[in-house]
Design an enzyme around this catalytic site. Structure first.
Site, PDB file in Angstrom:
ATOM      1  N   CYS A   1     -73.237 -12.116   0.038  1.00 39.47           N
ATOM      2  CA  CYS A   1     -73.071 -12.144  -1.404  1.00 39.47           C
ATOM      3  C   CYS A   1     -72.151 -13.255  -1.856  1.00 39.47           C
ATOM      4  CB  CYS A   1     -72.476 -10.811  -1.840  1.00 39.47           C
ATOM      5  SG  CYS A   1     -73.365  -9.410  -1.184  1.00 39.47           S
TER       6      CYS A   1
ATOM      7  N   GLY B   1     -76.777 -14.462  -4.436  1.00 35.87           N
ATOM      8  CA  GLY B   1     -77.261 -13.100  -4.553  1.00 35.87           C
ATOM      9  C   GLY B   1     -77.951 -12.884  -5.875  1.00 35.87           C
TER      10      GLY B   1
ATOM     11  N   ASN C   1     -68.102 -10.182   0.584  1.00 36.09           N
ATOM     12  CA  ASN C   1     -69.150 -11.005   1.190  1.00 36.09           C
ATOM     13  C   ASN C   1     -68.910 -11.008   2.688  1.00 36.09           C
ATOM     14  OD1 ASN C   1     -69.702 -14.558   1.526  1.00 36.09           O
ATOM     15  ND2 ASN C   1     -71.137 -12.914   1.852  1.00 36.09           N
ATOM     16  N   GLY C   2     -69.869 -10.502   3.422  1.00 39.84           N
ATOM     17  CA  GLY C   2     -69.713 -10.467   4.872  1.00 39.84           C
ATOM     18  C   GLY C   2     -70.371  -9.241   5.440  1.00 39.84           C
TER      19      GLY C   2
ATOM     20  N   TYR D   1     -77.664 -24.127   4.856  1.00 33.71           N
ATOM     21  CA  TYR D   1     -78.610 -23.539   3.912  1.00 33.71           C
ATOM     22  C   TYR D   1     -77.985 -22.816   2.734  1.00 33.71           C
ATOM     23  CZ  TYR D   1     -81.855 -20.350   1.755  1.00 33.71           C
ATOM     24  OH  TYR D   1     -82.574 -19.661   0.824  1.00 33.71           O
TER      25      TYR D   1
HETATM   26  P1  AMP Z   1     -89.281 -19.364   7.258  1.00 35.22           P
HETATM   27  O1  AMP Z   1     -90.374 -19.646   6.306  1.00 35.22           O
HETATM   28  O2  AMP Z   1     -89.133 -17.907   7.557  1.00 35.22           O
HETATM   29  O3  AMP Z   1     -89.292 -20.206   8.496  1.00 35.22           O
HETATM   30  O4  AMP Z   1     -87.896 -19.704   6.498  1.00 35.22           O
HETATM   31  C1  AMP Z   1     -87.459 -21.013   6.402  1.00 35.22           C
HETATM   32  C2  AMP Z   1     -87.233 -21.374   4.985  1.00 35.22           C
HETATM   33  O5  AMP Z   1     -86.439 -20.385   4.331  1.00 35.22           O
HETATM   34  C3  AMP Z   1     -86.461 -22.691   4.900  1.00 35.22           C
HETATM   35  O6  AMP Z   1     -87.069 -23.487   3.907  1.00 35.22           O
HETATM   36  C4  AMP Z   1     -85.060 -22.291   4.511  1.00 35.22           C
HETATM   37  O7  AMP Z   1     -84.547 -23.159   3.525  1.00 35.22           O
HETATM   38  C5  AMP Z   1     -85.166 -20.896   3.957  1.00 35.22           C
HETATM   39  N1  AMP Z   1     -84.163 -20.003   4.543  1.00 35.22           N
HETATM   40  C6  AMP Z   1     -83.495 -20.142   5.681  1.00 35.22           C
HETATM   41  N2  AMP Z   1     -82.645 -19.111   5.892  1.00 35.22           N
HETATM   42  C7  AMP Z   1     -82.787 -18.286   4.860  1.00 35.22           C
HETATM   43  C8  AMP Z   1     -82.171 -17.046   4.489  1.00 35.22           C
HETATM   44  N3  AMP Z   1     -81.254 -16.494   5.262  1.00 35.22           N
HETATM   45  N4  AMP Z   1     -82.541 -16.481   3.324  1.00 35.22           N
HETATM   46  C9  AMP Z   1     -83.495 -17.054   2.557  1.00 35.22           C
HETATM   47  N5  AMP Z   1     -84.099 -18.226   2.852  1.00 35.22           N
HETATM   48  C10 AMP Z   1     -83.761 -18.846   3.989  1.00 35.22           C
END
Ligand code: AMP
Length: 481
Positions: A15, A42, A116-117, A259
């Site tokens: 969060c 979030g 957050n955590g 990210y």
């Molecule tokens: P995927 O399609 O499952 O391989 O997710 C990769 C994509 O989701 C990348 O474009 C990332 O920018 C994004 N992404 C990576 N980690 C997360 C996360 N924890 N929550 C939401 N999006 C994510």
């Protein structure tokens, strides 16, 4: 099968938090603006708790900040001290009991917590507290911290009570806490999740990211240090700092830089945008491939792709940096869609190729990370359908091979495309002409940190804490790049 990473010890809390204390002005509005700046952390629920010197007020609702908190709520949230929280979305319905800030009155006064955590010993603590007569309304970590702190406040001053609480709760936590009208910021001893302090004209702020301080025209003072408690004191013109726990090494989450955080935030001394560009440059140096055009996956890959293209352009003046995929900003995050089918459909709805930048060309597609592989599989196919001759995929992070137990919502292990595949096998799976990830060394270099001062659990399976039920902990093979 769970659709997202489930903490083995309870609900996860991923969060954004903020705490503001002003000399003589209602705090609700500044908190509301800061929460807007933290919205990316979030989108499930948003909440504010304030204290007016006599009593605590709180308002927590489902939805984005602008929908959850209206003018009437802001009017009711009186007081010069307050905390705010935006909660990360989950695939299920809203668990209202986990929406935050968690606000409660105890014998020792009122407490509000925004967390957050993710704790790794929640179950154990909850059982102990229940045996001591504490009743819980949620299965979240935050309530456990609140009860633990309240219990310690019965026979200790605030600082001692926080210190005692820290010796009991294990895991990652960046907290904005309000005890009566005192606002505190607390970061776990490993500094896993970010938290920083800012100065306003008439007060102080603690926030997950410095972008929230910018939104209030404030000045970033510094990061809250791992294991540090800061107590905001706007009337005294400052804040008090207590380094309550000192660990030899931090375990900052590298994925915040890759990210999660906003590119315009400064975290642990580094501007996220510059880190991402440096990662992009390193990606070219490690695994550059000849291409006609370099394009980002918007928005997550943009800074990486610009660094990569800049470095590529120094060696090959003909390589073009172009936006080859247009994003429909009204489609939500595909990552949290409940089924694989919906996720695939959503990627298609969200991103559409610009034919002229793709057709008949060798394309390098740059993104920050691959988790399940849905995005890259879909995009490679999309670019081929749009006429690309070759599609090379370059990723600005190492392969994600293990779940995160420290507060980032990743997929479960069996959903992670790289969990038990080599890079070549992932390439085959996503049908790219070539695929390369970035090394962990390059990540540590870009963050100006030794690998040992980062939490790299999602890459190595080695977590800073022992994880209950995580039998493969420490058994994940080192990524071969
Ligand atoms: P995927 O399609 O499952 O391989 O997710 C990769 C994509 O989701 C990348 O474009 C990332 O920018 C994004 N992404 C990576 N980690 C997360 C996360 N924890 N929550 C939401 N999006 C994510």
């Amino acid at each position: 099968m769970p659709d997202r990473a489930e903490s083995p010890t309870g609900a996860t809390e991923k969060c954004g938090v903020v705490g503001v204390s002003l000399a003589d002005r209602d705090v609700a509005r500044p908190i509301y603006y800061a929460m807007y700046a933290l919205q990316h952390r979030g989108q499930e629920s948003a909440g504010i708790a304030t204290h007016d010197g006599f009593q605590q007020h709180s308002h927590v609702e489902r939805g984005l900040v602008g929908d959850a908190i209206d003018e009437a709520a802001l009017e009711d949230l009186r007081g010069a001290a307050g905390i705010g929280h935006v909660r990360y979305p989950t695939s299920g319905g809203l668990n209202t009991c986990c929406a935050q800030p968690f606000a409660v009155s105890f014998k020792s006064g009122s407490l509000g917590l925004a967390h957050n955590g993710n704790l790794v010993n929640t179950d154990e603590l909850r059982t102990e507290l229940e045996a001591a007569g504490h009743a819980f309304t949620s299965d979240g970590d935050t309530e456990v911290i609140a009860h633990e702190l309240a219990r310690n406040l019965l026979d200790a001053d605030l600082v001692r009570a926080v210190k005692r609480t820290m010796s009991r709760v294990h895991g990652s936590y960046s907290l904005a806490i309000m005890h009566d009208e005192t606002v505190l910021g607390l970061r776990d001893p490993l500094g896993n999740r970010p938290l920083c302090i800012g100065k306003l004209d008439d007060g102080y702020v603690v926030a997950s990211e410095s972008a929230a301080i910018d939104a209030l025209d404030g000045k970033l003072v510094r990061d809250v240090r791992p294991g540090e408690l800061v107590v905001l004191d706007p009337e005294g013109g400052g804040f008090d700092s207590y380094r309550l726990v000192e660990e030899p090494k931090p375990a900052h989450c590298f994925f915040e830089h890759v990210y999660f955080a906003r590119p315009d935030s400064v975290i642990d001394g580094s501007l996220v945008y510059e880190v991402r560009r440096a990662l992009g440059r390193a990606l070219w140096q490690e695994s550059g491939v000849p291409a006609d055009v370099v394009m980002p996956v918007p928005d997550s890959g943009r800074a990486f792709a610009s660094g990569y293209a800049e470095a590529a352009g120094e060696e090959d003046a003909d390589v073009e940096f172009a936006e080859g995929l247009m994003k429909n900003r009204y489609v939500g995050r595909t990552f949290i869609m409940p089924t694989q089918d919906e996720r695939e459909r959503a990627v298609r709805l969200k991103l559409n190729p610009i034919r002229s930048t793709v057709e008949g060309r060798r394309v390098t597609l740059v993104d920050d990370s691959v988790v399940r592989g849905t995005t890259s599989t879909q995009l490679v196919e999309l670019l081929r359908d749009a006429g690309a001759d070759e599609v090379h995929v370059r990723i600005g992070a190492p392969p994600i091979r293990a779940p995160c137990y420290m507060g980032i919502d990743m997929a479960s292990r069996d959903e992670l495309i790289a969990a038990d595949r080599s890079v070549e096998e992932v390439r085959e799976e996503i049908s790219a002409d070539s695929l390369a990830y970035l090394s962990l060394d390059a990540v540590a270099d870009a963050l100006d940190a030794g690998e040992s001062s980062l939490c790299t659990g999602c890459v190595t399976g080695e977590y800073p804490y022992d994880i209950e039920d995580e039998e493969t902990d420490r058994e994940v093979a080192r990524p071969e790049i």
